[in-house]
Design an enzyme around this catalytic site. Structure first.
Site, PDB file in Angstrom:
ATOM      1  N   GLY A   1      -7.182   1.304   5.758  1.00 50.64           N
ATOM      2  CA  GLY A   1      -7.437   1.179   7.187  1.00 50.64           C
ATOM      3  C   GLY A   1      -7.540  -0.266   7.602  1.00 50.64           C
ATOM      4  O   GLY A   1      -7.645  -1.164   6.759  1.00 50.64           O
TER       5      GLY A   1
ATOM      6  N   HIS B   1      -8.920  -1.494  -0.406  1.00 48.37           N
ATOM      7  CA  HIS B   1      -7.529  -1.870  -0.156  1.00 48.37           C
ATOM      8  C   HIS B   1      -7.211  -1.722   1.327  1.00 48.37           C
ATOM      9  O   HIS B   1      -7.638  -0.764   1.989  1.00 48.37           O
ATOM     10  CB  HIS B   1      -6.572  -1.008  -0.981  1.00 48.37           C
ATOM     11  CG  HIS B   1      -5.218  -1.630  -1.125  1.00 48.37           C
ATOM     12  ND1 HIS B   1      -4.251  -1.519  -0.152  1.00 48.37           N
ATOM     13  CD2 HIS B   1      -4.684  -2.406  -2.110  1.00 48.37           C
ATOM     14  CE1 HIS B   1      -3.170  -2.179  -0.547  1.00 48.37           C
ATOM     15  NE2 HIS B   1      -3.405  -2.721  -1.729  1.00 48.37           N
ATOM     16  N   HIS B   2      -6.461  -2.683   1.850  1.00 48.91           N
ATOM     17  CA  HIS B   2      -6.194  -2.724   3.292  1.00 48.91           C
ATOM     18  C   HIS B   2      -5.355  -1.538   3.763  1.00 48.91           C
ATOM     19  O   HIS B   2      -5.353  -1.202   4.949  1.00 48.91           O
ATOM     20  CB  HIS B   2      -5.482  -4.040   3.652  1.00 48.91           C
ATOM     21  CG  HIS B   2      -5.874  -4.585   4.990  1.00 48.91           C
ATOM     22  ND1 HIS B   2      -6.029  -3.799   6.108  1.00 48.91           N
ATOM     23  CD2 HIS B   2      -6.141  -5.848   5.398  1.00 48.91           C
ATOM     24  CE1 HIS B   2      -6.374  -4.554   7.139  1.00 48.91           C
ATOM     25  NE2 HIS B   2      -6.464  -5.786   6.740  1.00 48.91           N
ATOM     26  N   SER B   3      -4.645  -0.889   2.861  1.00 52.43           N
ATOM     27  CA  SER B   3      -3.843   0.266   3.269  1.00 52.43           C
ATOM     28  C   SER B   3      -4.710   1.444   3.699  1.00 52.43           C
ATOM     29  O   SER B   3      -4.248   2.338   4.406  1.00 52.43           O
ATOM     30  CB  SER B   3      -2.920   0.699   2.117  1.00 52.43           C
ATOM     31  OG  SER B   3      -3.683   1.100   0.986  1.00 52.43           O
TER      32      SER B   3
ATOM     33  N   CYS C   1      -2.912  -6.686   0.212  1.00 52.62           N
ATOM     34  CA  CYS C   1      -4.180  -7.181   0.773  1.00 52.62           C
ATOM     35  C   CYS C   1      -5.346  -6.236   0.490  1.00 52.62           C
ATOM     36  O   CYS C   1      -5.196  -5.017   0.533  1.00 52.62           O
ATOM     37  CB  CYS C   1      -4.049  -7.376   2.280  1.00 52.62           C
ATOM     38  SG  CYS C   1      -2.839  -8.629   2.746  1.00 52.62           S
TER      39      CYS C   1
END
Length: 519
Positions: free
Chosen positions: A170, A166-168, A43
């Protein structure tokens, strides 16, 4: 459609990331951050910031050097360690940040070499460009973020900042707070933005009578019983959704294979926050209640038209086909369980570096909101139902259990199993829904006053994501859709806007005319 050409803007030199000794080099990704790197849940967040003036790239670069790239996650790259049969381990590693690798300034009307030039409107060209961002993976050799500067005048902005993160890195709430920490009030360039504070009921003062104490105790016991029961039911429904419980197939529910093949189309619409507050005050509800009711009403309008068109295509005499009864349609909502770092704390972090312990990362649970899809003579029924749904979910620990369950699965069975479970839940529901409060006054992003904020997310199997973002006296409705299944997202925006208007008119007739003080 011609391909979009892009050229990185030039600067005097690459900016280097700050040296944060408090952040350990090689820090492992959190379980949830690792989950966001699995193939089926890879995501990214897209945040569009509309500017009221043309964007000066040099000013933006200077601002980024002082703020964003000093944040540990924005100055670290992803490193993958292959452990053979034990799988792979992901960790953050600090790196030097070259801003020219992250700031992209495209030419939307330039010839791309194939003899074809954009002939669409500026708004369509911008939509095409932003949608194309969802078809390209992030470059893992550098920090996982990009800023696209579009100096193109659109219907509601003179130019655009488009962040792809990128959702990683936060969760959505933390990232929006971080972007706000990089901004300042337009009225006071030295002041950080102000965000709404939840009103908490004042504690009663004075002596509590014996009867009052007894009733309070009874209410507390009943609330605990409801909490336990609702949590048990919700956890069972989550497990059933993983195994077999699937939403009804409708024109807005897509297959899991749709994600990544078509990319996503991103559109938005800005409506009045004052209208929503009027409905909220008149019906003694919260803004979340009203927005969920508007969502249910708008989707009902859209599906009613779609089913009507289907019947007409079949050659029937009827001009309208009511929505089938007993449609199961649920919205998945991600819930941030970690206390969001304050804007002032984030500003201090970027100015001075992080403390030994700093709250950041993805600590996310999710819950499912059932929507009743039907044609209602009274549009306020949708809002009442939205309040009923949210009131029940407030007495449930569903997001806590889903978060803890996901972490246990990741640590015991691995990311692949956790990814399969999460993907099943999302695939078996219909859409993603979220709402986020923004600044209450106009803000400037590195000296550029903003007209709207429109964040959204892609990479999950939902064909439809609806996000509401407040800013000043407006709310922006952001849609991320699978264009192969929902080719007319602007029509859905119309239906959501028309539903709000119908709800507002009903409130005016039933409440405001009787009590003008509500407005």
């Amino acid at each position: 459609m011609a391909a979009v050409t892009a050229a990185n803007g030039k600067s005097s030199g690459g900016a280097k990331s700050a040296d944060f000794t408090a952040v350990e080099i090689g820090e492992a990704l959190s379980p949830t951050a690792s989950l966001f790197h699995s193939p089926k849940l890879n995501c990214c967040i897209i945040a569009v910031l509309g500017s009221k003036t043309a964007i000066d790239p040099a000013v933006v670069k200077s601002g980024l050097e002082r703020t964003l790239i000093r944040h540990p996650r924005f100055s670290s790259r992803l490193v993958v360690d292959d452990h053979g049969c034990r799988g792979r381990k992901l960790r953050w590693e600090k790196t030097m940040v070259e801003l020219d690798d992250h700031i992209i300034i495209p030419n939307l009307d330039d010839d791309d070499g194939d003899g074809e030039i954009f002939t669409t409107s500026p708004d369509s060209a911008v939509e095409d460009y932003i949608s194309r961002l969802s078809t390209f993976p992030m470059d893992v050799t550098k920090p996982l973020w990009e800023l696209h500067i579009l100096n193109v005048k659109t219907r509601d902005a003179e130019s655009l900042f488009v962040f792809k993160i990128h959702h990683s890195i936060g969760d959505g709430a933390s990232l929006i707070s971080l972007l706000l920490a990089c901004a300042r009030k337009s009225s006071d360039p030295n002041a950080l933005p102000s965000v709404p504070v939840k009103n908490r009921r004042a504690r009663r003062q004075g002596v509590v009578s014996a009867s009052g104490f007894c009733w309070s105790l009874v209410w507390l016991i009943w609330a605990v019983v409801r909490l336990v029961w609702n949590t048990l039911v919700d956890v069972l429904l989550v497990n059933a959704t993983v195994l077999f419980l699937r939403d009804t197939r409708t024109p807005i529910k897509g297959p899991a294979t749709g994600e990544g093949r078509n990319g996503k189309r991103f559109v938005h619409r800005t409506v009045s926050l004052g209208d929503i507050k009027m409905v909220k005050n008149a019906m003694n509800m919260t803004i979340n209640d009203v927005l969920l009711g508007v969502t249910e009403a708008g989707i009902s309008r859209y599906l009613n038209r779609k089913y009507g068109e289907d019947q007409q295509h079949r050659g029937t005499e009827s001009q309208k086909l009511d929505i089938p009864r007993n449609i199961r349609l649920r919205a998945s909502v991600l819930v941030n369980l970690r206390p969001t770092t304050g804007i002032q704390d984030l500003a201090d972090l970027m100015a001075k570096g992080p403390k030994e312990k700093w709250g950041w990362g993805n600590w996310i649970g999710y819950l499912m909101l059932p929507l009743t899809i039907s044609s209602q003579d009274d549009p306020l029924e949708h809002v009442r139902r939205g309040k009923s749904i949210i009131d029940r979910k407030k007495l449930s620990l569903e997001p806590v259990f889903t978060c803890l369950g996901a972490r246990v699965v990741i640590q015991t069975l691995g990311v692949k199993v956790a990814s399969w479970i999460a993907n099943r839940v999302l695939f078996n529901t219909t859409l993603a829904f979220s709402n986020m409060a923004g600044p209450v006054e106009e803000i400037s992003f590195y000296g550029h006053p903003l007209s709207y904020l429109a964040p959204t997310v892609y990479g999950h199997p939902h064909a439809l994501t609806i996000h509401f973002q407040s800013y000043c006296n407006t709310i922006t409705i952001s849609l991320a859709v699978d264009p192969g299944l929902i080719p007319d997202p602007h029509v859905l925006c119309d239906d959501l806007e028309d539903s709000l208007k119908a709800i507002k008119e009903a409130v005016v007739q039933k409440f405001v005319q009787k009590d003008p003080g509500i407005v």
